[in-house]
Design an enzyme around this catalytic site. Sequence first.
Site, PDB file in Angstrom:
ATOM      1  N   LYS A 171       0.847  -1.211   0.000  1.00  0.00           N
ATOM      2  CA  LYS A 171       0.000   0.000   0.000  1.00  0.00           C
ATOM      3  C   LYS A 171       0.876   1.253   0.000  1.00  0.00           C
ATOM      4  O   LYS A 171       0.561   2.260  -0.646  1.00  0.00           O
ATOM      5  CB  LYS A 171      -0.932  -0.022   1.213  1.00  0.00           C
ATOM      6  CG  LYS A 171      -1.748   1.245   1.436  1.00  0.00           C
ATOM      7  CD  LYS A 171      -2.864   1.433   0.426  1.00  0.00           C
ATOM      8  CE  LYS A 171      -3.387   2.858   0.403  1.00  0.00           C
ATOM      9  NZ  LYS A 171      -4.688   3.090   0.891  1.00  0.00           N
ATOM     10  N   LYS A 239      -0.305  11.272   5.701  1.00  0.00           N
ATOM     11  CA  LYS A 239       0.007  10.213   6.676  1.00  0.00           C
ATOM     12  C   LYS A 239       0.591   8.980   5.971  1.00  0.00           C
ATOM     13  O   LYS A 239       1.603   8.416   6.406  1.00  0.00           O
ATOM     14  CB  LYS A 239      -1.301   9.870   7.421  1.00  0.00           C
ATOM     15  CG  LYS A 239      -1.263   8.754   8.418  1.00  0.00           C
ATOM     16  CD  LYS A 239      -1.827   7.445   7.928  1.00  0.00           C
ATOM     17  CE  LYS A 239      -3.239   7.443   7.438  1.00  0.00           C
ATOM     18  NZ  LYS A 239      -3.699   6.117   6.975  1.00  0.00           N
TER      19      LYS A 239
HETATM   20  P1  NAP Z   1     -12.348   8.765   8.068  1.00  0.00           P
HETATM   21  O1  NAP Z   1     -13.574   8.983   7.269  1.00  0.00           O
HETATM   22  O2  NAP Z   1     -11.592   9.934   8.598  1.00  0.00           O
HETATM   23  O3  NAP Z   1     -12.770   7.785   9.295  1.00  0.00           O
HETATM   24  C1  NAP Z   1     -11.833   7.422  10.276  1.00  0.00           C
HETATM   25  C2  NAP Z   1     -12.465   6.389  11.188  1.00  0.00           C
HETATM   26  O4  NAP Z   1     -11.491   5.992  12.155  1.00  0.00           O
HETATM   27  C3  NAP Z   1     -13.679   6.913  11.967  1.00  0.00           C
HETATM   28  O5  NAP Z   1     -14.596   5.873  12.142  1.00  0.00           O
HETATM   29  C4  NAP Z   1     -13.016   7.306  13.297  1.00  0.00           C
HETATM   30  O6  NAP Z   1     -13.924   7.332  14.377  1.00  0.00           O
HETATM   31  C5  NAP Z   1     -12.053   6.162  13.456  1.00  0.00           C
HETATM   32  N1  NAP Z   1     -10.980   6.459  14.407  1.00  0.00           N
HETATM   33  C6  NAP Z   1      -9.946   7.316  14.230  1.00  0.00           C
HETATM   34  N2  NAP Z   1      -9.155   7.306  15.318  1.00  0.00           N
HETATM   35  C7  NAP Z   1      -9.696   6.419  16.184  1.00  0.00           C
HETATM   36  C8  NAP Z   1      -9.330   5.957  17.471  1.00  0.00           C
HETATM   37  N3  NAP Z   1      -8.210   6.413  18.095  1.00  0.00           N
HETATM   38  N4  NAP Z   1     -10.110   5.045  18.066  1.00  0.00           N
HETATM   39  C9  NAP Z   1     -11.216   4.570  17.447  1.00  0.00           C
HETATM   40  N5  NAP Z   1     -11.623   4.960  16.236  1.00  0.00           N
HETATM   41  C10 NAP Z   1     -10.864   5.870  15.602  1.00  0.00           C
HETATM   42  O7  NAP Z   1     -11.259   7.908   7.292  1.00  0.00           O
HETATM   43  P2  NAP Z   1     -11.481   6.909   6.061  1.00  0.00           P
HETATM   44  O8  NAP Z   1     -11.390   7.690   4.797  1.00  0.00           O
HETATM   45  O9  NAP Z   1     -12.649   6.028   6.312  1.00  0.00           O
HETATM   46  O10 NAP Z   1     -10.098   6.068   6.165  1.00  0.00           O
HETATM   47  C11 NAP Z   1      -9.973   4.948   7.019  1.00  0.00           C
HETATM   48  C12 NAP Z   1      -8.678   4.213   6.642  1.00  0.00           C
HETATM   49  O11 NAP Z   1      -8.759   3.797   5.272  1.00  0.00           O
HETATM   50  C13 NAP Z   1      -7.425   5.101   6.751  1.00  0.00           C
HETATM   51  O12 NAP Z   1      -6.336   4.362   7.207  1.00  0.00           O
HETATM   52  C14 NAP Z   1      -7.220   5.568   5.320  1.00  0.00           C
HETATM   53  O13 NAP Z   1      -5.864   5.901   5.066  1.00  0.00           O
HETATM   54  C15 NAP Z   1      -7.682   4.349   4.549  1.00  0.00           C
HETATM   55  N6  NAP Z   1      -8.129   4.618   3.159  1.00  0.00           N
HETATM   56  C16 NAP Z   1      -8.981   5.647   2.878  1.00  0.00           C
HETATM   57  C17 NAP Z   1      -9.369   5.866   1.552  1.00  0.00           C
HETATM   58  C18 NAP Z   1     -10.322   6.989   1.150  1.00  0.00           C
HETATM   59  O14 NAP Z   1     -10.473   7.242  -0.061  1.00  0.00           O
HETATM   60  N7  NAP Z   1     -10.989   7.659   2.088  1.00  0.00           N
HETATM   61  C19 NAP Z   1      -8.911   5.022   0.532  1.00  0.00           C
HETATM   62  C20 NAP Z   1      -8.083   3.970   0.860  1.00  0.00           C
HETATM   63  C21 NAP Z   1      -7.702   3.782   2.179  1.00  0.00           C
HETATM   64  P3  NAP Z   1     -14.732   8.694  14.721  1.00  0.00           P
HETATM   65  O15 NAP Z   1     -15.962   8.661  13.846  1.00  0.00           O
HETATM   66  O16 NAP Z   1     -15.034   8.569  16.160  1.00  0.00           O
HETATM   67  O17 NAP Z   1     -13.816   9.846  14.422  1.00  0.00           O
END
Ligand code: NAP
Length: 306
Positions: A171, A239
């Site tokens: 990744k 990140k």
């Molecule tokens: P996001 O919308 O910002 O959501 C983050 C999630 O993580 C939320 O549910 C948040 O909970 C939770 N979280 C963060 N810190 C936490 C903690 N300390 N304890 C418990 N829960 C925690 O992010 P996302 O886009 O879904 O991305 C999630 C992962 O997938 C990341 O690693 C990202 O790099 C990866 N990713 C994202 C994409 C994309 O296009 N968005 C594509 C590929 C991979 P709360 O609701 O309480 O804040």
Amino acid sequence: MERIGFAGLGTMGAAMAANLARAGFPLTVWNRTTGRAGPLLELGAKEASTPGTLAAESDVVVICVSDSPDVEQVLFGDGGIAATIRPGSLVIDCSTISPTVTWNAAQRLSEQQVQLVDAPVSGGSEGAQKATLTIFVGGEPAAVDRARPILEALGKTITHLGPSGSGQAAKAVNQVVLAGTYLGVAEGIVLALKSGLDVEQVVGALGGGAAQSWVLANRSGRMIANEYPLGFKTALHRKDLQIALDLAADVGAALPISALCVQIETSLIAQGYADEDMSAVARTIRQLAGLNAPASPKRRAATKSG
Ligand code: NAP
């Protein structure tokens, strides 16, 4: 069918959990901030109050949270998964985190006879919704075989790259390639704009040749409009590139374009653009060329007298 617990209902996790429910898996969900489970409850999921209660009710726990410390918190923090998970269970981590943190977590869980598969994803929010994600998988072959039917409900291209941490390392490679591609497309758009070309015609022409890419096809429109709705947050790509640069330092690889992209993204975050799509790197390239900048006093004076 295995009972699945899903921790982390953000942009990606909520859509991925919904696909597991639609595929018929018995599902329990948890999110740190309450109030995000509504649409999943309508699909028949149950809601747990802590990661620990989620794990107690599940055979397989899928995690999709932001960063390495967040995965460690959900696994090993107070009320975390490790406190209640039963021997023989499987954890699948779909978050994008450090390969080293992944490997350490896999070792700690193995002391409880629990296996960890790293399965970070690519394909954006669109891929999460349509279950067309690309998934990079690391772990023991038997654990990966057990994870496969679950991953097949989430994505289309599923590649087992090797032992624990290999999925995260692959990744990181993906994010390095994206850094160069987004910056290259942004520079091309700015050169076309400054040269007085019909930029949309240029993008159409490029799409048939060697410069074609997903970024050119799907993100050049945002760069032309100078508007960057989500998407994939700039802060998350920043990140991911730091993970890649740390890995590169460990293995002795120099990544000058990724290092430049980190600087540009750090600057965007400092200016308040952390939650914009990462195609916002074009903001900086546009600014360097004077596009959309306020006219200089000299030019304002010239315009008035003209
Ligand atoms: P996001 O919308 O910002 O959501 C983050 C999630 O993580 C939320 O549910 C948040 O909970 C939770 N979280 C963060 N810190 C936490 C903690 N300390 N304890 C418990 N829960 C925690 O992010 P996302 O886009 O879904 O991305 C999630 C992962 O997938 C990341 O690693 C990202 O790099 C990866 N990713 C994202 C994409 C994309 O296009 N968005 C594509 C590929 C991979 P709360 O609701 O309480 O804040």
